[in-house]
Structure formats: structure tokens, C-alpha cells
Write an enzyme that holds these catalytic residues in place. Structure first.
Site, PDB file in Angstrom:
ATOM      1  N   GLN A   1       3.005   9.915   1.794  1.00 18.10           N
ATOM      2  CA  GLN A   1       4.358   9.334   1.804  1.00 18.10           C
ATOM      3  C   GLN A   1       5.215   9.837   0.653  1.00 18.10           C
ATOM      4  OE1 GLN A   1       2.564   5.223   2.317  1.00 18.10           O
ATOM      5  NE2 GLN A   1       4.501   4.963   3.382  1.00 18.10           N
TER       6      GLN A   1
ATOM      7  N   HIS B   1      -4.024   1.462   8.002  1.00 13.79           N
ATOM      8  CA  HIS B   1      -2.636   1.951   8.043  1.00 13.79           C
ATOM      9  C   HIS B   1      -2.476   3.122   7.060  1.00 13.79           C
ATOM     10  CE1 HIS B   1       1.907   1.082   7.920  1.00 13.79           C
ATOM     11  NE2 HIS B   1       1.719   1.842   6.846  1.00 13.79           N
ATOM     12  N   GLU B   2      -3.027   2.947   5.858  1.00 11.74           N
ATOM     13  CA  GLU B   2      -2.906   4.008   4.833  1.00 11.74           C
ATOM     14  C   GLU B   2      -3.732   5.226   5.219  1.00 11.74           C
ATOM     15  OE1 GLU B   2      -0.565   3.454   3.090  1.00 11.74           O
ATOM     16  OE2 GLU B   2      -0.471   1.276   3.039  1.00 11.74           O
TER      17      GLU B   2
ATOM     18  N   CYS C   1       6.294  -0.391   7.361  1.00 15.00           N
ATOM     19  CA  CYS C   1       5.920   0.820   6.622  1.00 15.00           C
ATOM     20  C   CYS C   1       7.107   1.248   5.780  1.00 15.00           C
ATOM     21  CB  CYS C   1       5.545   1.933   7.600  1.00 15.00           C
ATOM     22  SG  CYS C   1       5.060   3.465   6.786  1.00 15.00           S
ATOM     23  N   LEU C   2       6.832   1.598   4.529  1.00 14.66           N
ATOM     24  CA  LEU C   2       7.905   2.060   3.646  1.00 14.66           C
ATOM     25  C   LEU C   2       8.537   3.352   4.170  1.00 14.66           C
ATOM     26  CD1 LEU C   2       6.138   1.345   0.238  1.00 14.66           C
ATOM     27  CD2 LEU C   2       8.051   0.061   1.223  1.00 14.66           C
TER      28      LEU C   2
ATOM     29  N   GLY D   1       0.841  -1.195   0.000  1.00 11.73           N
ATOM     30  CA  GLY D   1       0.000   0.000   0.000  1.00 11.73           C
ATOM     31  C   GLY D   1       0.869   1.234   0.000  1.00 11.73           C
TER      32      GLY D   1
ATOM     33  N   HIS E   1      -1.929   7.444   7.526  1.00 10.09           N
ATOM     34  CA  HIS E   1      -0.960   8.330   6.854  1.00 10.09           C
ATOM     35  C   HIS E   1      -1.629   9.636   6.425  1.00 10.09           C
ATOM     36  CE1 HIS E   1       2.758   6.053   6.513  1.00 10.09           C
ATOM     37  NE2 HIS E   1       2.150   5.000   5.970  1.00 10.09           N
TER      38      HIS E   1
HETATM   39  O1  GNR Z   1       4.220  -2.613   2.498  1.00  6.94           O
HETATM   40  C1  GNR Z   1       3.608  -2.450   3.535  1.00  6.94           C
HETATM   41  N1  GNR Z   1       3.340  -3.512   4.320  1.00  6.94           N
HETATM   42  C2  GNR Z   1       2.468  -3.470   5.384  1.00  6.94           C
HETATM   43  C3  GNR Z   1       2.469  -4.523   6.258  1.00  6.94           C
HETATM   44  C4  GNR Z   1       1.610  -4.547   7.323  1.00  6.94           C
HETATM   45  C5  GNR Z   1       0.746  -3.508   7.521  1.00  6.94           C
HETATM   46  C6  GNR Z   1       0.739  -2.435   6.671  1.00  6.94           C
HETATM   47  C7  GNR Z   1       1.596  -2.420   5.606  1.00  6.94           C
HETATM   48  S1  GNR Z   1       1.559  -1.076   4.530  1.00  6.94           S
HETATM   49  C8  GNR Z   1       3.217  -1.100   3.969  1.00  6.94           C
HETATM   50  C9  GNR Z   1       3.430  -0.057   2.906  1.00  6.94           C
HETATM   51  C10 GNR Z   1       3.248   1.297   3.538  1.00  6.94           C
HETATM   52  O2  GNR Z   1       4.065   1.817   4.251  1.00  6.94           O
HETATM   53  N2  GNR Z   1       2.107   1.873   3.361  1.00  6.94           N
HETATM   54  O3  GNR Z   1       1.834   3.037   3.967  1.00  6.94           O
HETATM   55 NI    NI Z   2       3.013   3.073   5.743  1.00  7.23          NI
END
Ligand code: GNR
Ligand code: NI
Length: 168
Positions: free
Chosen positions: A51, A133-134, A91-92, A46, A137
Site C-alpha cells: 500500500q 486482508h493484509e 481499506c485505506l 493494518g 495486499h
Molecule cells: O483500517 C482498516 N480496517 C479494516 C477493517 C476491516 C477489515 C480490514 C481492515 S484493514 C484496514 C486498513 C487497510 O487497508 N489495510 O490494508
Molecule cells: Ni487494505
């Protein structure tokens, strides 16, 4: 298409609140294409516009095994949430740190698709986790905000050191 730079914690720009998209125009379409390319290139499931330093309410996602199920959410809203699901999140924008987070495990979400058409979707488990999670952000929140202040501080210190060494 282009691969965009992903901001890394503790960059303050990750704390900005994203604004709603008013029109799904060509600029927004191009940003969505670039976000998908950036997400697939980085190996993420995601990516939120925040980001890549674009402060609009746009998410892209693909939680499928074969990376062939691209989903785009514009101006997403959670309508219902139930249950609990625990997942070791990453998270990236917080590279190489993984910690368990518990969130609602079943949600319904309303959004616009990349054609600007409203849709509703039910999501469970990993997909529900990823959407939340997204959406965090877009609100300037990171998964590490769900951890203790001590854990968050340790992660901050380690990433700051890495950024110093890399000259970022
Ligand atoms: O790649 C991603 N893996 C992930 C794993 C568990 C819960 C959420 C994520 S999202 C993350 C990519 C990212 O940072 N999205 O904002
Ligand atoms: Ni993230």
C-alpha cells in the site's frame, strides 16, 4: 520517521506481488517504523507494504482498542484455517467504501517478527480477518476482489471520479 503516501485503487501498483524479505536490516526496520506511523496517522488497523509502494512481504497491524498492541509480520504464511467470519471490511486503499466479506475465522500464521525471529500465532475473528486482508495486499489482491464485478466496477468509477476532481 515519516508518513508515507498510501496508494489508492485502481492504482496498478496495488496489483504487484510482494517479494520475501531476505534480511531484516536497517532499511527494513525503517520501513516498518514508517508503516506504523502511517497506519496510526491514517486511523487504520493494518497496513501492508504494498500500500505504500514497497513490494516486500511486510505487514503491520494493531486491532487493539487503545492502539497499544503493535504487531509486525514479515514473510507471513498461513498454516491452518478453519471456520467462517463475516465482517464489513474497509481499506485505506479503497477509502470510504465498506462491504461484507466472509473469510476463515480461525487461522494460525507463521512469520518473522521485526527482530527477524520466527513466531507462530493463532488469530480469530477481527484479527484473523485483518491478517488475511493484509496478506491479500501482498499478493496484489484487494477486499473488493471478493465482491461481485458489478460492485467493484461501481467503486472503481466513483474513486476515479474523486481522483479526477482531486487532480490525483
Ligand atoms: O483500517 C482498516 N480496517 C479494516 C477493517 C476491516 C477489515 C480490514 C481492515 S484493514 C484496514 C486498513 C487497510 O487497508 N489495510 O490494508
Ligand atoms: Ni487494505
Amino acid at each position: 520517521m515519516s508518513i508515507l503516501t498510501i496508494l489508492e485503487f485502481p492504482d496498478e501498483r496495488l496489483r504487484k506481488k510482494a517479494l520475501p524479505v531476505k534480511n531484516v536490516d536497517n532499511t527494513v526496520s525503517k520501513l516498518i517504523d514508517d508503516m506504523f506511523e502511517t497506519m496510526y496517522d491514517a486511523g487504520g488497523i493494518g497496513l501492508a507494504a504494498t500500500q505504500v509502494d514497497a513490494h516486500l512481504q511486510i505487514l503491520v497491524m494493531d486491532t487493539s482498542e487503545d492502539k497499544n498492541d503493535p504487531l509486525c509480520f514479515i514473510n507471513p504464511e498461513i498454516l491452518t484455517q478453519e471456520g467462517e467470519f463475516e465482517y464489513k471490511e474497509g481499506c485505506l486503499s479503497v477509502p470510504n467504501f465498506y462491504e461484507k466479506v466472509t473469510r476463515p475465522g480461525q487461522i494460525t500464521v507463521k512469520a518473522l517478527n521485526r527482530e527477524g525471529i520466527e513466531f507462530e500465532m493463532q488469530a480469530n475473528d477481527l484479527l484473523a480477518t485483518c491478517i488475511q486482508h493484509e496478506m491479500d495486499h501482498l499478493d496484489g489482491k484487494l477486499f473488493i476482489d471478493h465482491l461481485s464485478a458489478l460492485k467493484r466496477q461501481r467503486i472503481k468509477a466513483k474513486l476515479e471520479k474523486i481522483h479526477r476532481l482531486e487532480g490525483k
